[in-house]
Design a protein around this motif. Structure first.
Motif, PDB file in Angstrom:
ATOM      1  N   ASP A   1      41.821  47.990  22.025  1.00 34.23           N
ATOM      2  CA  ASP A   1      43.038  47.497  22.828  1.00 34.23           C
ATOM      3  C   ASP A   1      41.943  46.448  23.584  1.00 34.23           C
ATOM      4  O   ASP A   1      41.526  46.517  23.568  1.00 34.23           O
ATOM      5  CB  ASP A   1      44.234  47.803  23.594  1.00 34.23           C
ATOM      6  N   THR A   2      42.592  44.918  23.367  1.00 31.46           N
ATOM      7  CA  THR A   2      42.486  43.576  23.763  1.00 31.46           C
ATOM      8  C   THR A   2      43.068  42.835  24.342  1.00 31.46           C
ATOM      9  O   THR A   2      44.668  43.326  24.747  1.00 31.46           O
ATOM     10  CB  THR A   2      42.424  42.627  23.009  1.00 31.46           C
ATOM     11  N   VAL A   3      42.626  43.206  25.942  1.00 33.75           N
ATOM     12  CA  VAL A   3      42.966  42.821  26.670  1.00 33.75           C
ATOM     13  C   VAL A   3      42.745  41.322  27.992  1.00 33.75           C
ATOM     14  O   VAL A   3      40.870  41.345  27.710  1.00 33.75           O
ATOM     15  CB  VAL A   3      43.145  43.958  28.338  1.00 33.75           C
ATOM     16  N   ALA A   4      42.888  40.522  28.822  1.00 32.67           N
ATOM     17  CA  ALA A   4      42.763  39.609  29.572  1.00 32.67           C
ATOM     18  C   ALA A   4      41.094  40.052  30.220  1.00 32.67           C
ATOM     19  O   ALA A   4      42.045  40.878  31.143  1.00 32.67           O
ATOM     20  CB  ALA A   4      43.639  38.640  30.243  1.00 32.67           C
ATOM     21  N   ALA A   5      40.843  39.611  31.006  1.00 27.00           N
ATOM     22  CA  ALA A   5      39.922  40.010  32.050  1.00 27.00           C
ATOM     23  C   ALA A   5      40.754  39.371  32.963  1.00 27.00           C
ATOM     24  O   ALA A   5      41.458  39.011  33.127  1.00 27.00           O
ATOM     25  CB  ALA A   5      38.613  38.979  31.896  1.00 27.00           C
ATOM     26  N   GLY A   6      40.777  40.829  34.116  1.00 29.89           N
ATOM     27  CA  GLY A   6      41.368  40.851  35.702  1.00 29.89           C
ATOM     28  C   GLY A   6      42.646  41.455  35.059  1.00 29.89           C
ATOM     29  O   GLY A   6      43.368  42.222  36.039  1.00 29.89           O
ATOM     30  N   THR A   7      42.756  42.261  33.735  1.00 33.32           N
ATOM     31  CA  THR A   7      43.902  43.205  33.823  1.00 33.32           C
ATOM     32  C   THR A   7      43.437  44.422  34.043  1.00 33.32           C
ATOM     33  O   THR A   7      42.467  44.929  33.988  1.00 33.32           O
ATOM     34  CB  THR A   7      44.150  43.520  31.789  1.00 33.32           C
ATOM     35  N   PHE A   8      45.474  45.057  34.983  1.00 31.30           N
ATOM     36  CA  PHE A   8      45.164  46.494  35.246  1.00 31.30           C
ATOM     37  C   PHE A   8      45.108  47.150  34.288  1.00 31.30           C
ATOM     38  O   PHE A   8      46.524  46.883  33.536  1.00 31.30           O
ATOM     39  CB  PHE A   8      46.511  46.833  36.652  1.00 31.30           C
ATOM     40  N   VAL A   9      44.447  48.615  33.758  1.00 31.16           N
ATOM     41  CA  VAL A   9      45.080  48.839  32.984  1.00 31.16           C
ATOM     42  C   VAL A   9      45.368  51.093  33.774  1.00 31.16           C
ATOM     43  O   VAL A   9      44.964  51.422  33.821  1.00 31.16           O
ATOM     44  CB  VAL A   9      43.823  49.791  31.857  1.00 31.16           C
TER      45      VAL A   9
ATOM     46  N   ILE B   1      36.699  67.038  27.694  1.00 29.09           N
ATOM     47  CA  ILE B   1      37.319  68.124  27.713  1.00 29.09           C
ATOM     48  C   ILE B   1      37.495  67.662  25.950  1.00 29.09           C
ATOM     49  O   ILE B   1      37.333  68.743  25.222  1.00 29.09           O
ATOM     50  CB  ILE B   1      38.617  68.050  27.827  1.00 29.09           C
ATOM     51  N   HIS B   2      38.104  67.362  25.575  1.00 30.17           N
ATOM     52  CA  HIS B   2      38.754  67.195  24.001  1.00 30.17           C
ATOM     53  C   HIS B   2      37.829  65.887  23.299  1.00 30.17           C
ATOM     54  O   HIS B   2      38.174  65.742  22.349  1.00 30.17           O
ATOM     55  CB  HIS B   2      40.319  66.785  23.856  1.00 30.17           C
ATOM     56  N   GLY B   3      36.762  65.612  23.774  1.00 31.63           N
ATOM     57  CA  GLY B   3      35.845  64.097  22.715  1.00 31.63           C
ATOM     58  C   GLY B   3      34.214  63.937  23.518  1.00 31.63           C
ATOM     59  O   GLY B   3      34.015  64.913  24.683  1.00 31.63           O
ATOM     60  N   THR B   4      33.829  62.962  23.071  1.00 31.33           N
ATOM     61  CA  THR B   4      32.828  63.036  22.757  1.00 31.33           C
ATOM     62  C   THR B   4      32.293  61.389  23.075  1.00 31.33           C
ATOM     63  O   THR B   4      33.315  61.336  22.705  1.00 31.33           O
ATOM     64  CB  THR B   4      31.248  63.262  22.111  1.00 31.33           C
ATOM     65  N   PRO B   5      31.054  60.157  23.578  1.00 37.71           N
ATOM     66  CA  PRO B   5      31.606  58.869  23.352  1.00 37.71           C
ATOM     67  C   PRO B   5      31.634  58.499  21.769  1.00 37.71           C
ATOM     68  O   PRO B   5      30.583  59.156  20.496  1.00 37.71           O
ATOM     69  CB  PRO B   5      30.057  58.741  23.741  1.00 37.71           C
ATOM     70  N   GLY B   6      32.714  58.004  21.051  1.00 39.54           N
ATOM     71  CA  GLY B   6      33.055  57.981  20.035  1.00 39.54           C
ATOM     72  C   GLY B   6      33.238  58.245  18.746  1.00 39.54           C
ATOM     73  O   GLY B   6      33.456  58.921  17.933  1.00 39.54           O
ATOM     74  N   ALA B   7      33.527  59.861  19.171  1.00 35.61           N
ATOM     75  CA  ALA B   7      34.541  61.012  19.006  1.00 35.61           C
ATOM     76  C   ALA B   7      35.185  61.686  19.274  1.00 35.61           C
ATOM     77  O   ALA B   7      35.344  61.663  20.893  1.00 35.61           O
ATOM     78  CB  ALA B   7      33.014  61.931  17.941  1.00 35.61           C
ATOM     79  N   GLY B   8      36.541  62.530  18.602  1.00 43.48           N
ATOM     80  CA  GLY B   8      37.573  63.648  19.068  1.00 43.48           C
ATOM     81  C   GLY B   8      38.129  62.370  19.946  1.00 43.48           C
ATOM     82  O   GLY B   8      38.490  61.128  19.949  1.00 43.48           O
ATOM     83  N   MET B   9      38.609  62.619  21.188  1.00 43.67           N
ATOM     84  CA  MET B   9      39.112  61.601  22.056  1.00 43.67           C
ATOM     85  C   MET B   9      38.287  61.058  22.657  1.00 43.67           C
ATOM     86  O   MET B   9      38.001  60.949  23.708  1.00 43.67           O
ATOM     87  CB  MET B   9      40.134  62.893  23.231  1.00 43.67           C
ATOM     88  N   HIS B  10      38.616  59.289  22.487  1.00 48.05           N
ATOM     89  CA  HIS B  10      37.866  58.176  22.513  1.00 48.05           C
ATOM     90  C   HIS B  10      38.398  57.226  22.694  1.00 48.05           C
ATOM     91  O   HIS B  10      39.889  56.425  22.113  1.00 48.05           O
ATOM     92  CB  HIS B  10      36.610  58.142  21.978  1.00 48.05           C
ATOM     93  N   GLY B  11      38.171  56.367  23.134  1.00 45.23           N
ATOM     94  CA  GLY B  11      38.234  54.911  23.025  1.00 45.23           C
ATOM     95  C   GLY B  11      38.178  53.691  23.215  1.00 45.23           C
ATOM     96  O   GLY B  11      36.591  54.327  23.893  1.00 45.23           O
ATOM     97  N   ALA B  12      38.791  52.048  22.675  1.00 49.97           N
ATOM     98  CA  ALA B  12      37.659  51.348  23.520  1.00 49.97           C
ATOM     99  C   ALA B  12      38.848  49.535  23.770  1.00 49.97           C
ATOM    100  O   ALA B  12      39.872  49.997  23.895  1.00 49.97           O
ATOM    101  CB  ALA B  12      37.170  50.776  22.624  1.00 49.97           C
ATOM    102  N   LEU B  13      38.294  49.149  24.685  1.00 54.38           N
ATOM    103  CA  LEU B  13      39.008  48.542  25.479  1.00 54.38           C
ATOM    104  C   LEU B  13      38.506  46.904  25.256  1.00 54.38           C
ATOM    105  O   LEU B  13      37.165  47.488  26.232  1.00 54.38           O
ATOM    106  CB  LEU B  13      39.504  48.290  26.715  1.00 54.38           C
ATOM    107  N   VAL B  14      38.918  46.022  24.297  1.00 52.63           N
ATOM    108  CA  VAL B  14      38.175  45.132  24.723  1.00 52.63           C
ATOM    109  C   VAL B  14      38.172  43.645  25.481  1.00 52.63           C
ATOM    110  O   VAL B  14      40.079  43.458  25.309  1.00 52.63           O
ATOM    111  CB  VAL B  14      38.046  44.044  23.565  1.00 52.63           C
ATOM    112  N   THR B  15      37.625  43.271  26.264  1.00 50.71           N
ATOM    113  CA  THR B  15      38.720  41.960  27.558  1.00 50.71           C
ATOM    114  C   THR B  15      37.918  40.862  26.713  1.00 50.71           C
ATOM    115  O   THR B  15      36.713  40.658  26.425  1.00 50.71           O
ATOM    116  CB  THR B  15      38.022  42.060  28.945  1.00 50.71           C
ATOM    117  N   GLN B  16      38.631  39.317  27.172  1.00 53.24           N
ATOM    118  CA  GLN B  16      38.326  38.730  26.414  1.00 53.24           C
ATOM    119  C   GLN B  16      38.999  37.254  27.473  1.00 53.24           C
ATOM    120  O   GLN B  16      39.438  38.415  28.261  1.00 53.24           O
ATOM    121  CB  GLN B  16      38.997  38.315  25.273  1.00 53.24           C
TER     122      GLN B  16
END
Length: 117
Positions: A45-53, A102-117
């Motif tokens: 997901d992409t969010v604005a800098a300063g966003t609460f997640v 518990i269900h993933g590792t960095p970049g595999a399984g249960m993982h995600g990413a947020l991009v701040t712009q």
């Protein structure tokens, strides 16, 4: 305030040394991420800098949010929980990667990413 932006207030107690005291804080938008049965939604997901997640647990299974990479300082990791919410604020520009230990590792399984712009 109820909208994103700078808000201020003053606290005053009659007879108290140092009174009144002025407070200023900046409110930001809130983005919701669902923590479900072995996946985060949405991601990426992409969010604005300063966003609460706000991560919200669904389904009663134990998960956590552990930050892998991102601009320093990384947000705090969440505890393992089966319900409720966990909120962080992303203030720096860049990509924040995270996973459930518990269900993933960095970049595999249960993982995600947020991009701040």
């Amino acid at each position: 305030g109820s909208a994103p932006g700078v808000s201020s207030d003053t606290a005053k107690v009659t007879g108290l040394s140092g009174s009144p005291v002025a407070f200023t804080d900046t409110a930001g938008p809130v983005v919701a991420i669902s923590v479900q049965n072995n996946f985060f939604d949405p991601t990426p997901d992409t969010v604005a800098a300063g966003t609460f997640v706000r991560f919200s647990w669904v389904g009663g299974v134990g998960h956590n949010v552990t930050w892998d990479t991102g601009p320093a300082p990384l947000p705090a990791n969440s505890p393992t929980q089966t319900g409720g919410t966990f909120t962080v604020r992303l203030v720096q520009l860049g990509t924040y990667a995270y996973h459930c230990t518990i269900h993933g590792t960095p970049g595999a399984g249960m993982h995600g990413a947020l991009v701040t712009q």
